[in-house]
Write an enzyme that holds these catalytic residues in place. Sequence first.
Site, PDB file in Angstrom:
ATOM      1  N   GLY A 297       0.781  -1.231   0.037  1.00  0.00           N
ATOM      2  CA  GLY A 297       0.136  -0.080  -0.035  1.00  0.00           C
ATOM      3  C   GLY A 297       0.843   1.284  -0.099  1.00  0.00           C
ATOM      4  N   GLY A 298       0.582   2.312   0.605  1.00  0.00           N
ATOM      5  CA  GLY A 298       1.143   3.509   0.916  1.00  0.00           C
ATOM      6  C   GLY A 298       2.665   3.360   1.333  1.00  0.00           C
TER       7      GLY A 298
ATOM      8  N   GLY B 120      22.538   8.611 -32.727  1.00  0.00           N
ATOM      9  CA  GLY B 120      21.872   9.317 -31.585  1.00  0.00           C
ATOM     10  C   GLY B 120      22.200   8.917 -30.380  1.00  0.00           C
TER      11      GLY B 120
END
Length: 482
Positions: A137-138, A372
Amino acid sequence: MTARERLDALLDDGSFVEIGLLARHRAAGFGLERNRPDTDGVVTGWGTVDGRKVFVYAHDFRVFGGSLGEVFATKIHTLMDLAARTGAPIIGLNDGGGARIQEGIAALAGFGGIFARNVSLSGVVPQISVILGPCAGGAAYSPALTDFVFSVKDQTNLFITGPDVVAAVTGETTTREELGGAMTHATRTGVASFLADDELSCLDEVRYLLSFLPSNNQEDPPYVVPTDSPSRRCNELLDIVPGEPNRAYDVRDVIEVIVDDGDYLEVQPLWAKNIVCAFARLDGHVLGIVANQPLVLAGAVNIDAAEKAARFVRTCDSFNIPLVTLVDVPGFLPGVDQEHAGIVRRGAKLLYAYCEATVPRVQVVLRKAYGGAYIVMDSKSLGADLSFAWPSNEIAVMGAAGAASIIFRKELAGAPDPVQRRSELVAEYTERLMTPYIAAERGMVDDVIDPGETRIALISSLDMLRSKRAISPNRKHGNMPL
């Protein structure tokens, strides 16, 4: 291991000073008023690692399953504020089930206070998360906001929603290990910076990492008196790196030969393995190394490699760690999946990270640098302070064979012997445009060096650049392509 056993293993003997030992929650209802243990489920304080001060907190799973409540969070807030005022690293030993359901919004607000401090301290003091059990969760977001995440095989679980919730909402069946286990985060998501076999080796690795990091962004990384000669030649490099541009080799062998005593610490070694990011020392001074890995995907840069390297470059720049970039890159990895997954946007993160970095930056082109991807690997046009190249390397828009096929398409179509003519044109293109001396003529390479002198050249260059002072534009902050 218990929370206190973990702290004993991490810190120098007898150095831990605890704060908040007598703190207890003041929540009522749901039976909490009858159970108010000391510490409220988290042990907080400070101690030393190799004599250097660190602030630590350790979830105690034996108290409310290590879940976070208001007082639990306040203890961590206090600890983080002390670390901010004194300029010392923060280490969190995570082993808890997320927010304490019985405390409701007070628990959620507690997490918010931790997240806000994670962000305000980002780039100020090193923040290290060690996941030693469940982190759900958090609770999972604070580690994601820190600089480094350590995990332990068959023990770490890190996810936002667990298998039961996933099954209920999506119908997917999975296990805790498959969803958010240590191997998942070390190999697939890139969340875990390091993977350990057990808790003790994990905590030893935390101590090792700290030996490369300063205590805060106002200090230089720890210097160690070298035992490896700064004038040591590295003739082995000629045998390690093949002359043929398409033959694979392990760039970690190159790193091992160049750095002091062959000692380095690789970050995220199991994720995006086509690029290597590592801390090491040259003449006793810490540096960060970013290197293409020809052993995987021929060293081509893809989305994961770009994001991994960008994160490492920004970490080094935050903590005054010079950067050395070892280049052997055939280009960006082509493919519909890469384009659709956002290689344009996400590959630009590495460009942005290098351009923004103000620490000393030295590029070494080992063998080839095409298109690139050459630019993105800290070319001089991006602001590298110095660029060196080995005599055999090739710097160009693309490989000679591909370039000749495009430029001389019409001529080859009408040639009596297209294969022979193509071979001649490839040789001509290589001689005219792909040698490092062409790049040196235009100032894109500062010197073409003997590979055996790579270590000597890097030590001399970084010593000269140690007094570098960069001027940043006056702005609130840039807008990185996140």
